[in-house]
Structure formats: structure tokens, C-alpha cells
Design an enzyme around this catalytic site. Sequence first.
Site, PDB file in Angstrom:
ATOM      1  N   HIS A 164      45.947  40.479  48.229  1.00 51.54           N
ATOM      2  CA  HIS A 164      44.670  40.084  48.889  1.00 51.54           C
ATOM      3  C   HIS A 164      44.595  38.583  48.952  1.00 51.54           C
ATOM      4  CE1 HIS A 164      43.495  44.442  47.739  1.00 51.54           C
ATOM      5  NE2 HIS A 164      43.915  44.369  49.338  1.00 51.54           N
ATOM      6  N   GLU A 205      41.849  36.284  46.956  1.00 51.99           N
ATOM      7  CA  GLU A 205      41.533  36.343  45.745  1.00 51.99           C
ATOM      8  C   GLU A 205      42.512  35.145  44.861  1.00 51.99           C
ATOM      9  OE1 GLU A 205      42.807  40.699  45.276  1.00 51.99           O
ATOM     10  OE2 GLU A 205      41.229  41.283  46.371  1.00 51.99           O
ATOM     11  N   ARG A 251      41.105  39.160  53.720  1.00 53.46           N
ATOM     12  CA  ARG A 251      41.787  39.991  52.733  1.00 53.46           C
ATOM     13  C   ARG A 251      43.278  40.528  52.767  1.00 53.46           C
ATOM     14  NH1 ARG A 251      39.932  44.442  49.013  1.00 53.46           N
ATOM     15  NH2 ARG A 251      41.107  46.373  49.758  1.00 53.46           N
ATOM     16  N   HIS A 265      44.809  40.965  40.986  1.00 55.57           N
ATOM     17  CA  HIS A 265      43.765  40.791  42.069  1.00 55.57           C
ATOM     18  C   HIS A 265      42.523  40.245  41.258  1.00 55.57           C
ATOM     19  CE1 HIS A 265      45.287  43.816  45.273  1.00 55.57           C
ATOM     20  NE2 HIS A 265      46.068  43.975  44.322  1.00 55.57           N
ATOM     21  N   GLU A 298      42.132  43.520  37.839  1.00 54.58           N
ATOM     22  CA  GLU A 298      41.214  42.576  38.323  1.00 54.58           C
ATOM     23  C   GLU A 298      40.852  41.461  37.566  1.00 54.58           C
ATOM     24  OE1 GLU A 298      40.116  42.867  41.442  1.00 54.58           O
ATOM     25  OE2 GLU A 298      40.642  44.908  41.914  1.00 54.58           O
TER      26      GLU A 298
HETATM   27 ZN   LIG Z   1      42.377  42.877  45.650  1.00 54.59          ZN
END
Ligand SMILES: [Zn+2]
Length: 789
Positions: free
Chosen positions: A201, A204, A259, A327, A401
Amino acid sequence: MKPSMIVPSVVFMVLAASWSGGAQPGGPGAGRDAAPVAAPGPVETYTGRSVLRVETRTPAELMAVMALAEDVWTHTPRVGPLDVMVTPDRAGAVRAYAAARGLPVEVMIPDVASAVREERARIERSNLARGLGWYEDFKDLTQVYAKVDELVAAHPAMASQAVIGQGHEGRPIRVLRISAPDSPENPRAGRRQVIFTGTQHAREWVSPMTVMYIAETLLNAYGSDPDVRAAMDSIEFLIVPVVNPDGYTFSWTNQRMWRKNRRNNGNGSFGVDTNRNFPYQWGGEGASGNTGNDTYRGPSAGSEPETQAVMALANAAPRLDAHIDFHSYSQLILSPWGYTSSLPPDAALFDDLNARMASAILATWGQTYVGGPSYTTIYPASGVMPDWMYGARGALSWTIELRDTGQFGFILPADQILPCAQENFNAVMELAGFVQSPVSISFPGGIPSERPAGAPASFGVTVSAWNDTVASAALWYRRAGEAAFVSAPLESLGGTAYRATLPASSCGVVTEFYIEASGVSGRSGRAPAGAPGVFFASSAADRVVVFADACEGVNGWAVGAPGDAATTGLWSNDVPQATAAQPGNQVTPGGARCWITDGRAGAGVGTYDVDGGATTLTSPRFSALGPSGWINPRVTLAYWRWYSNDRGSNPNTNSMPVLISNDDGATWSPVELVAENAGRWVEKRWDLAGVGGGGVVPTDRMRLRFVARDLTGAIVEAAVDEVSVAVTGCPPNPADFNGDGFIDFFDLDAFIECFEGGACPEGKTADFNGDGFIDFFDLDAFVEAFENG
Ligand SMILES: [Zn+2]
């Protein structure tokens, strides 16, 4: 959700032009990377935008706020706090909706435009400054790839790179292959493999930084850190810092909040979410078929070149064990599945590794990352990379994340890059530790910390090896005080079940042991972890039961005590009849009765339960003393109990004290206060030395007491069965000649003095073998007893 609107700004385009030098391919590796670059498009300035966090409570509220949002920042939205970027008019609409619904709203970023502008200005300043660390600020694709070139050049024996594909706009997707130098003794071709991917993405930005930090630290610390060396010696790391180079570049040049990748969808919209494009359960929940959506899954499963590049890399890695896709943001450790709430086959292993990685992160800078399956920890998402890696490719796989939890979101302050990268490096090292030792050893029936003296003791061991086959499993044991462990193979019982057997020991002897198992790949594991430096211990002891009552009759138990006021449900020795609150069975094998607060079922749950106050059950007097002279006696009280106070009105307002007396009932010490509505019989065991705070001294005038009571007009039922008291310890050892409880040099000394005609300890004689003569044979017998301990 809607695609971000394009709002051209002349002023911002001028600013953007001055960044383009750093944002276009160039520098080292530029020849190989030369690729068509998207025509400069309008630059999004995010004028007037703010980020709000709305606390939604229902799916309808979630959908409403998402519909009002210009862009949803929460990585995978669900009911609860939702971060949305809004235009000024949408902000008003979101606030009005939230106010009407009574939903709390928090302003996370009041002015996105100035945040983006300040981020850019700061990066410009740090680019101009000399000598700053690479991780002091974010780096664009060119800078990331220049760093890849640098690492390969600096560590030619350990690092190499390759291009594994390219985006729709032609930018290369590179992989760094990192491992210890190849050698005949440790050929690289035999090593396990682990993949790390970053920047699926685009927006990020802490993802490529973290992945590059992991790569660089593995290389730089190889010579100095033994854990890194061990990992690099046995694992080849395949590291893709930027899976989506087109989108990443676009997030630098045109839209900071981009994204997806840069597929031209042909209808005016751009981009596929490659993390919904993988061909495992593609097209299911949590992925959109709408080209304009930020989670657009693509025209077909695996349609995207970024997806295909990662798949080809994984398919060409024959010894792949694990993968992490990095991410941001939310601080989560997400294991499969994303597409379903069903748990994966390795759910228990994932739980364990989630916890291990989270604690490695916590120990670094005190940050909390929450672990769990994707679907239930955040939200359904199908076609995600980790589901494919695990479901189709068979590798343990995660989404991590990264920072933060929403205060800054995608525009993370630069001073958080390094700590974020460091804490995740430690998580990665924890995973590498598992890959080096994927053998799990557990004890379904527990460890025999105490076992009968004079007999071997067997116990069950479960051994499994992830992505491997158990080749050997052994018990290593020694008598406490001995230097070396000796081994005995575990007995295989089929599947993952094994049996270990500790040899017979005389009373009082402590045996130290651990289990070691190896897979066919040569990797091994031990329990406890850290063995042989740490180990389990089992002491051999004699055991005598000094009191036992199966509660099949009254047997001297008494019902009633001063102050008892219960009008129904008094203790009685009954055959229990089941109700919603009391058992229909008892514990004793072949038995029929137990003590219960009126065993009759009656017309309803409240007919024969305890009402009106307390009813007390007191045991007959018993002795808790073991045989005289025993060394280190330990008294264990055991009983089974049933308790219920969660039916009917006023639930959970009562409790049942269990008390013990060592002076025939004159005074009482608490054993436990029962409030557990287990819905089943529960066995309790208590070491008398730990009861009542300071312990209860065993005497020959013990009593036990159970006080069932209803003080609130509730449904209360209780039952007791199989009460016993046992003493473990060792008979006096004749070799403990001076009677101090230890067998040591002073006993030898005391015996020789006595043997030579000097003083003897009280009650002792030098006629050790009891044959009526004091002679050489007594000395011989004593020495033998002494040596046997
Ligand atoms: Zn992501």
C-alpha cells in the site's frame, strides 16, 4: 468508499516540481531500473481536509460514516473507532450525523494539507543536511533502491538482488536475498527461507523503512550479534522492500494518500488493491468489485503484476517457512485467516507466535501490538497476501500493521521510524528463532514434579515439528548435583504422542530433566526452553493417605453450626438429582452419594436450594500427621466440589467459605472462598503449608468445614465429594546419622566418631547392620547407605 478527489493546486505543483529530483528513478542502479514514468499529473494538496475519529457502534453507523468520508484511513474498518479524512463540508456532515446519534468525534489531524506540507518540507531539509542517518526520515523509491544497491555492494558474500517483476508503469520490483556466506559445510541451498514484503500500500511510508532496516541490520550485525549470526547461518531472507513501486512513487509525486497500484481501470479510475488480488479465496468478503474502491480486488484473481511477482518469488523458494507483509498503521500482528472467521489448522501455533512477537516488540520500546486472526482482529479481507502464502504456499504468514495507533496515522513523525523499525526487527528475530527451532514439546498431563519413590515414573509428551518430521525425541536426566545429563529415547505412541520414563529413585532424590527433539531437517527444540541451563525437577517421595472419605455415608460428618439459619437446602448425604443448579452425578467411581445442599430436584430450581442463611458441613476429626520421623513431610488436602450461584434472581451475590481447623474446631483458617460457577465438579488440591496465608500446622486434631449460604434470596447449590488428606515425605534415612535431615559429610564424621567408641547421636549405635557386633561390616553398611543417599 470513494476514490480520493483530485484538487489541482498551482502553488503545490510548483512545490512538487522541486521534489521531483528525488522522486524519479536515478542514482545507482538507474540503468537496470530505467522505466517509463507516469506523466506528471495533478498534485493533490488535501486543502481543507481533516482526519476525524468517529466512535461507531453499529454496522449501519459504520456504513453511514464511511459514505460521508472522502477517504477511510482505518486500515480495515469495523464497528468501533473509525478514522476518516473529510472535506470541510463533509466534516460538517459527519459531525452533524455523529451529534444526532450521540457518537463521540475526535479530531486526529485538524489540517491534512499542512501536515503533508510540513512532512515534505522536513524531508527536504533532512535531504539537504549531511551525515544524517538513513532512517531519520522517509525515503522515496529511488533512495530505497539506492540503499539496496549500497547494501549489496557492501556485503557481496551475503547480499544479492534481483528484479522479480514490474508495475503497470514499468517500475521494477526488486528483491534482496540475504544470508550468511555460502560454504561447503553450510551450503546456502540447504537453508530455510523467510520472505518479508513491504509497501503493498503506497501511502504506508514506514513500511519500506522498516523492511530496509531489517535487511540492513541482518547484514551489519552478522559479525557482532550471535542471534543474528545464528539466524543468517540457517535462514535465507528474501526481502521485497517495495511491492508496489508505481503506487509508492505516485504517493510521493501526486497523491500522498494513494493506496493501490497504478492499473488504468479504463473508466477514469486507477488502481487495484493488490492485497485483495491474491488467488486464494479471491473475491470473497472484505474486497470490492468496484474499480473506484480502495479495496478493489482487480479484474481477476492474481491479475496484477505485483501479485504475480510476489507469487513467483514464493513459488521459487522451496524451503519457505514464514512470511510477513508490513503495513501501517494500527500496531497489530495479524495471522490467517483474513477471508473467514474459521480458525486455521495452525491456530494454536499462530497464537503462540503472535504472543512471542508482541512481547518482543513490547520489550523494545514499550509499544503494544495486538495479535490475532485477521478476520476477527480487524475485519474480513479476502485475496490478501498472507492468506495466499499460508493457504496456497504453506508458509506461516502475517500482516504486521506498524506504528502508530492513529494519532498521526500515515503521516508518522520521522522520529518514530527508527524505534518502529527496531521493535519490528526484534519481532522478526523472534520469528527467526522459531524457524531455526520449529519443534514444539508439551506435556498434556503435566510434569511429574513429585513421583513415588522406588518406581519408574512415566509421563506423556507431545512432540511436533512445524513443516518438518520428528526424527528423534529423548529424555535427558540426571540426579540433582551430578554434572552430566544422560539420555533415554522417548517411547513413540503414534502420531505426536510419546512417553517419557524417569528411572526409579530412592526417597528424597531429586531428578533434573529436560526433553529434546529434532526434525529430519536437523532443527531441534527443547523443553523447557533454555535447557540444559534450565530444567524440570522431580522429587521422589513416599506418600501415605491419612484421611479419605468417598462421602458414600455420613461417616461422622456433622451438619449445623452456631449461627446457621438456612431453612431449606441443608447439607445432606444424598444421591444427587440434577437441576439447572445442582449436579445429577457424583465423583466416586462406582459410588452413588455425595454431600449436597439437599439432593432432591423438586419442582423447580429454587425448591430445595439453600434459603434463609447458612448451612455448615463439618468433617469428623482426623490426623494430618504422617509416619513419625519422616523427613520433609508435606500435607496435601484434596476434595471435589460443586458450586452454583448464577441461576435465578440476585446471581453471584453469595460465596461458600471452605475452612480448616487444627485444634478440633476451636479456631478456623480459610482454605478458599468459592464463588466459581463452573457448572461441573471441580477438583481442588491444597498444600497445607500454603493455606490460610501463613500455612496451617498439621496436627492429629484436624477438621474441615464447608459453609453454603444464601444471604440474598438467590439460588445457591453446593456439593462435596472425595475428601482426602495425604502426606508425602521420606522415612528417616539411616545414613542421616546425626538426624539433621541431610545426608552429608557430617553424618560420616558422626558415624566414625561413634564407631571408634566416641559419642553417638541420641538413639544411635555403631551396630549399623544390627547384627549385635560393632565391626568392619557396620562401617561397610554405613558407607553403602551413605553412598545411596
Ligand atoms: Zn496496508
